[in-house]
Design a protein around this motif. Structure first.
Motif, PDB file in Angstrom:
ATOM      1  N   ILE A  27       0.837  -1.202   0.000  1.00 33.04           N
ATOM      2  CA  ILE A  27       0.000   0.000   0.000  1.00 33.04           C
ATOM      3  C   ILE A  27       0.871   1.251   0.000  1.00 33.04           C
ATOM      4  CG2 ILE A  27      -1.981  -1.094   1.148  1.00 33.04           C
ATOM      5  CD1 ILE A  27      -1.107   0.329   3.752  1.00 33.04           C
ATOM      6  N   VAL A  28       0.314   2.338  -0.526  1.00 28.95           N
ATOM      7  CA  VAL A  28       0.914   3.665  -0.442  1.00 28.95           C
ATOM      8  C   VAL A  28      -0.188   4.596   0.061  1.00 28.95           C
ATOM      9  CG1 VAL A  28       2.046   5.563  -1.655  1.00 28.95           C
ATOM     10  CG2 VAL A  28       2.483   3.194  -2.368  1.00 28.95           C
ATOM     11  N   VAL A  29       0.116   5.346   1.115  1.00 27.71           N
ATOM     12  CA  VAL A  29      -0.902   6.176   1.766  1.00 27.71           C
ATOM     13  C   VAL A  29      -0.375   7.590   1.986  1.00 27.71           C
ATOM     14  CG1 VAL A  29      -2.479   6.359   3.746  1.00 27.71           C
ATOM     15  CG2 VAL A  29      -1.653   4.113   3.031  1.00 27.71           C
ATOM     16  N   VAL A  59      -7.315  -2.601   5.397  1.00 29.54           N
ATOM     17  CA  VAL A  59      -6.368  -1.476   5.367  1.00 29.54           C
ATOM     18  C   VAL A  59      -6.848  -0.379   6.317  1.00 29.54           C
ATOM     19  CG1 VAL A  59      -5.332   0.336   3.943  1.00 29.54           C
ATOM     20  CG2 VAL A  59      -5.628  -1.960   2.996  1.00 29.54           C
ATOM     21  N   ARG A  60      -8.128  -0.021   6.223  1.00 31.77           N
ATOM     22  CA  ARG A  60      -8.698   1.027   7.074  1.00 31.77           C
ATOM     23  C   ARG A  60      -8.551   0.677   8.556  1.00 31.77           C
ATOM     24  NH1 ARG A  60     -14.213   0.478   6.423  1.00 31.77           N
ATOM     25  NH2 ARG A  60     -13.992  -0.919   8.181  1.00 31.77           N
ATOM     26  N   ASP A  61      -8.878  -0.556   8.924  1.00 33.64           N
ATOM     27  CA  ASP A  61      -8.781  -0.968  10.324  1.00 33.64           C
ATOM     28  C   ASP A  61      -7.331  -0.936  10.809  1.00 33.64           C
ATOM     29  OD1 ASP A  61     -11.513  -1.331  10.273  1.00 33.64           O
ATOM     30  OD2 ASP A  61     -11.407  -3.527  10.167  1.00 33.64           O
ATOM     31  N   GLY A  62      -6.395  -1.361   9.960  1.00 36.96           N
ATOM     32  CA  GLY A  62      -4.983  -1.324  10.333  1.00 36.96           C
ATOM     33  C   GLY A  62      -4.480   0.090  10.526  1.00 36.96           C
ATOM     34  N   ILE A  63      -4.867   0.994   9.630  1.00 36.72           N
ATOM     35  CA  ILE A  63      -4.458   2.401   9.765  1.00 36.72           C
ATOM     36  C   ILE A  63      -5.007   2.976  11.061  1.00 36.72           C
ATOM     37  CG2 ILE A  63      -4.823   4.721   8.827  1.00 36.72           C
ATOM     38  CD1 ILE A  63      -4.541   3.456   6.022  1.00 36.72           C
ATOM     39  N   ARG A  64      -6.263   2.710  11.346  1.00 37.39           N
ATOM     40  CA  ARG A  64      -6.883   3.205  12.584  1.00 37.39           C
ATOM     41  C   ARG A  64      -6.108   2.696  13.807  1.00 37.39           C
ATOM     42  NH1 ARG A  64     -12.421   1.477  12.353  1.00 37.39           N
ATOM     43  NH2 ARG A  64     -12.707   3.228  10.953  1.00 37.39           N
ATOM     44  N   GLU A  65      -5.736   1.427  13.792  1.00 37.68           N
ATOM     45  CA  GLU A  65      -4.972   0.846  14.891  1.00 37.68           C
ATOM     46  C   GLU A  65      -3.591   1.512  15.003  1.00 37.68           C
ATOM     47  OE1 GLU A  65      -2.829  -3.380  15.947  1.00 37.68           O
ATOM     48  OE2 GLU A  65      -4.646  -3.416  14.730  1.00 37.68           O
ATOM     49  N   VAL A  84      -2.590 -15.326  -4.936  1.00 33.41           N
ATOM     50  CA  VAL A  84      -2.602 -16.448  -4.001  1.00 33.41           C
ATOM     51  C   VAL A  84      -2.303 -16.003  -2.573  1.00 33.41           C
ATOM     52  CG1 VAL A  84      -1.491 -18.650  -3.408  1.00 33.41           C
ATOM     53  CG2 VAL A  84      -1.944 -18.085  -5.812  1.00 33.41           C
ATOM     54  N   ASP A  85      -1.302 -15.139  -2.396  1.00 35.45           N
ATOM     55  CA  ASP A  85      -0.773 -14.854  -1.061  1.00 35.45           C
ATOM     56  C   ASP A  85      -1.394 -13.655  -0.344  1.00 35.45           C
ATOM     57  OD1 ASP A  85       0.881 -17.018  -1.300  1.00 35.45           O
ATOM     58  OD2 ASP A  85       2.598 -15.854  -1.990  1.00 35.45           O
ATOM     59  N   SER A  86      -2.167 -12.835  -1.012  1.00 37.74           N
ATOM     60  CA  SER A  86      -2.763 -11.678  -0.333  1.00 37.74           C
ATOM     61  C   SER A  86      -3.961 -12.108   0.492  1.00 37.74           C
ATOM     62  CB  SER A  86      -3.188 -10.618  -1.352  1.00 37.74           C
ATOM     63  OG  SER A  86      -2.055  -9.999  -1.899  1.00 37.74           O
ATOM     64  N   ARG A  87      -4.050 -11.521   1.691  1.00 41.80           N
ATOM     65  CA  ARG A  87      -5.201 -11.784   2.565  1.00 41.80           C
ATOM     66  C   ARG A  87      -5.378 -10.593   3.507  1.00 41.80           C
ATOM     67  NH1 ARG A  87      -1.582 -15.685   3.096  1.00 41.80           N
ATOM     68  NH2 ARG A  87      -2.978 -17.273   2.355  1.00 41.80           N
ATOM     69  N   ASP A  88      -6.520 -10.549   4.160  1.00 42.42           N
ATOM     70  CA  ASP A  88      -6.847  -9.431   5.054  1.00 42.42           C
ATOM     71  C   ASP A  88      -5.761  -9.173   6.087  1.00 42.42           C
ATOM     72  OD1 ASP A  88      -9.241  -8.867   3.797  1.00 42.42           O
ATOM     73  OD2 ASP A  88     -10.482  -9.873   5.298  1.00 42.42           O
ATOM     74  N   SER A  89      -5.204 -10.232   6.673  1.00 35.35           N
ATOM     75  CA  SER A  89      -4.216 -10.049   7.741  1.00 35.35           C
ATOM     76  C   SER A  89      -3.000  -9.260   7.258  1.00 35.35           C
ATOM     77  CB  SER A  89      -3.779 -11.400   8.317  1.00 35.35           C
ATOM     78  OG  SER A  89      -3.165 -12.196   7.313  1.00 35.35           O
ATOM     79  N   GLY A  90      -2.574  -9.468   6.021  1.00 32.03           N
ATOM     80  CA  GLY A  90      -1.440  -8.724   5.482  1.00 32.03           C
ATOM     81  C   GLY A  90      -1.770  -7.252   5.300  1.00 32.03           C
ATOM     82  N   TYR A  91      -2.976  -6.953   4.848  1.00 30.15           N
ATOM     83  CA  TYR A  91      -3.367  -5.552   4.648  1.00 30.15           C
ATOM     84  C   TYR A  91      -3.619  -4.844   5.971  1.00 30.15           C
ATOM     85  CZ  TYR A  91      -3.187  -6.298  -0.244  1.00 30.15           C
ATOM     86  OH  TYR A  91      -2.716  -6.581  -1.495  1.00 30.15           O
ATOM     87  N   ARG A  92      -4.117  -5.558   6.954  1.00 29.40           N
ATOM     88  CA  ARG A  92      -4.286  -4.966   8.284  1.00 29.40           C
ATOM     89  C   ARG A  92      -2.914  -4.615   8.861  1.00 29.40           C
ATOM     90  NH1 ARG A  92      -7.236  -8.632  10.157  1.00 29.40           N
ATOM     91  NH2 ARG A  92      -9.158  -7.705   9.441  1.00 29.40           N
ATOM     92  N   LEU A  93      -1.947  -5.514   8.705  1.00 26.76           N
ATOM     93  CA  LEU A  93      -0.586  -5.269   9.181  1.00 26.76           C
ATOM     94  C   LEU A  93       0.052  -4.102   8.419  1.00 26.76           C
ATOM     95  CD1 LEU A  93       1.660  -6.309  11.076  1.00 26.76           C
ATOM     96  CD2 LEU A  93       2.335  -7.877   9.239  1.00 26.76           C
ATOM     97  N   GLY A  95      -1.494  -1.614   6.981  1.00 28.16           N
ATOM     98  CA  GLY A  95      -2.152  -0.392   7.445  1.00 28.16           C
ATOM     99  C   GLY A  95      -1.641   0.064   8.796  1.00 28.16           C
ATOM    100  N   ARG A  96      -1.430  -0.892   9.711  1.00 30.66           N
ATOM    101  CA  ARG A  96      -0.918  -0.536  11.043  1.00 30.66           C
ATOM    102  C   ARG A  96       0.465   0.100  10.931  1.00 30.66           C
ATOM    103  NH1 ARG A  96       1.624  -3.946  15.014  1.00 30.66           N
ATOM    104  NH2 ARG A  96       0.840  -5.761  13.897  1.00 30.66           N
ATOM    105  N   TYR A  97       1.341  -0.493  10.133  1.00 30.72           N
ATOM    106  CA  TYR A  97       2.680   0.066   9.955  1.00 30.72           C
ATOM    107  C   TYR A  97       2.632   1.432   9.271  1.00 30.72           C
ATOM    108  CZ  TYR A  97       5.629  -3.624  11.784  1.00 30.72           C
ATOM    109  OH  TYR A  97       6.289  -4.476  12.624  1.00 30.72           O
ATOM    110  N   ALA A  98       1.705   1.627   8.341  1.00 29.96           N
ATOM    111  CA  ALA A  98       1.561   2.936   7.700  1.00 29.96           C
ATOM    112  C   ALA A  98       1.150   3.992   8.722  1.00 29.96           C
ATOM    113  CB  ALA A  98       0.543   2.858   6.562  1.00 29.96           C
ATOM    114  N   GLY A  99       0.206   3.659   9.599  1.00 28.51           N
ATOM    115  CA  GLY A  99      -0.211   4.600  10.639  1.00 28.51           C
ATOM    116  C   GLY A  99       0.925   4.939  11.588  1.00 28.51           C
ATOM    117  N   LEU A 100       1.687   3.923  12.002  1.00 29.31           N
ATOM    118  CA  LEU A 100       2.830   4.165  12.889  1.00 29.31           C
ATOM    119  C   LEU A 100       3.881   5.042  12.210  1.00 29.31           C
ATOM    120  CD1 LEU A 100       3.240   0.561  14.362  1.00 29.31           C
ATOM    121  CD2 LEU A 100       2.510   2.608  15.616  1.00 29.31           C
ATOM    122  N   ALA A 101       4.113   4.805  10.916  1.00 29.00           N
ATOM    123  CA  ALA A 101       5.092   5.605  10.176  1.00 29.00           C
ATOM    124  C   ALA A 101       4.632   7.059  10.063  1.00 29.00           C
ATOM    125  CB  ALA A 101       5.319   5.011   8.791  1.00 29.00           C
ATOM    126  N   ALA A 102       3.329   7.272   9.850  1.00 24.97           N
ATOM    127  CA  ALA A 102       2.805   8.640   9.767  1.00 24.97           C
ATOM    128  C   ALA A 102       3.009   9.375  11.094  1.00 24.97           C
ATOM    129  CB  ALA A 102       1.327   8.623   9.391  1.00 24.97           C
TER     130      ALA A 102
END
Length: 135
Positions: A27-29, A59-65, A84-93, A95-102
């Motif tokens: 993701i890019v935010v 992604v939204r939930d991860g960013i919020r977290e 094959v390898d993309s799933r919700d858990s990866g996008y939540r993670l 998003g969380r790292y994007a929020g922490l970086a911001a």
């Protein structure tokens, strides 16, 4: 609730777990201070063929977290997936790292823990990693 004091644009996160099957996420935010009402918003401009919209809630939930109660406008500007390898858990993670970086870029928190090749996080003003002696 406090708000993000400055814009932080171009935060990118890539999650590449090599164990088993994923997860994979990219993701890019862009983050902006909240509007006059002080509330958070999540917006996106990414077409479904770049990032299936089924992953947007994760992604939204991860960013919020990751923002931990700090209000901001988050605009998802790019993304990528693996069929094959993309799933919700990866996008939540991601998003969380994007929020922490911001938060780190805005001076409101510590930089997210560097996870080497598994999770790559870049943001404006990110300190360059120190090279190991002899590397």
């Amino acid at each position: 609730m406090t708000g993000l004091p400055v814009p932080v644009r171009g935060v990118s996160v890539r999650v590449v777990m090599q164990t088993g099957c994923g997860p994979y996420a990219y993701i890019v935010v862009d983050f902006e201070p909240p509007g006059p009402d002080g509330g958070s918003e999540f917006l996106h401009t990414v077409p479904d063929d770049r990032l299936p919209h089924a992953f947007l809630p994760a992604v939204r939930d991860g960013i919020r977290e990751g923002l931990g109660g700090v209000a901001a406008v988050a605009l998802l500007t790019d993304g990528g997936f693996h069929e094959v390898d993309s799933r919700d858990s990866g996008y939540r993670l991601a998003g969380r790292y994007a929020g922490l970086a911001a938060l780190a870029a805005a001076g409101l928190g510590e930089p997210p823990e560097d996870r080497g090749r598994q999770i790559r996080v870049n943001w404006p003003g990110r300190p360059r990693p120190k090279r190991a002696p002899g590397a």
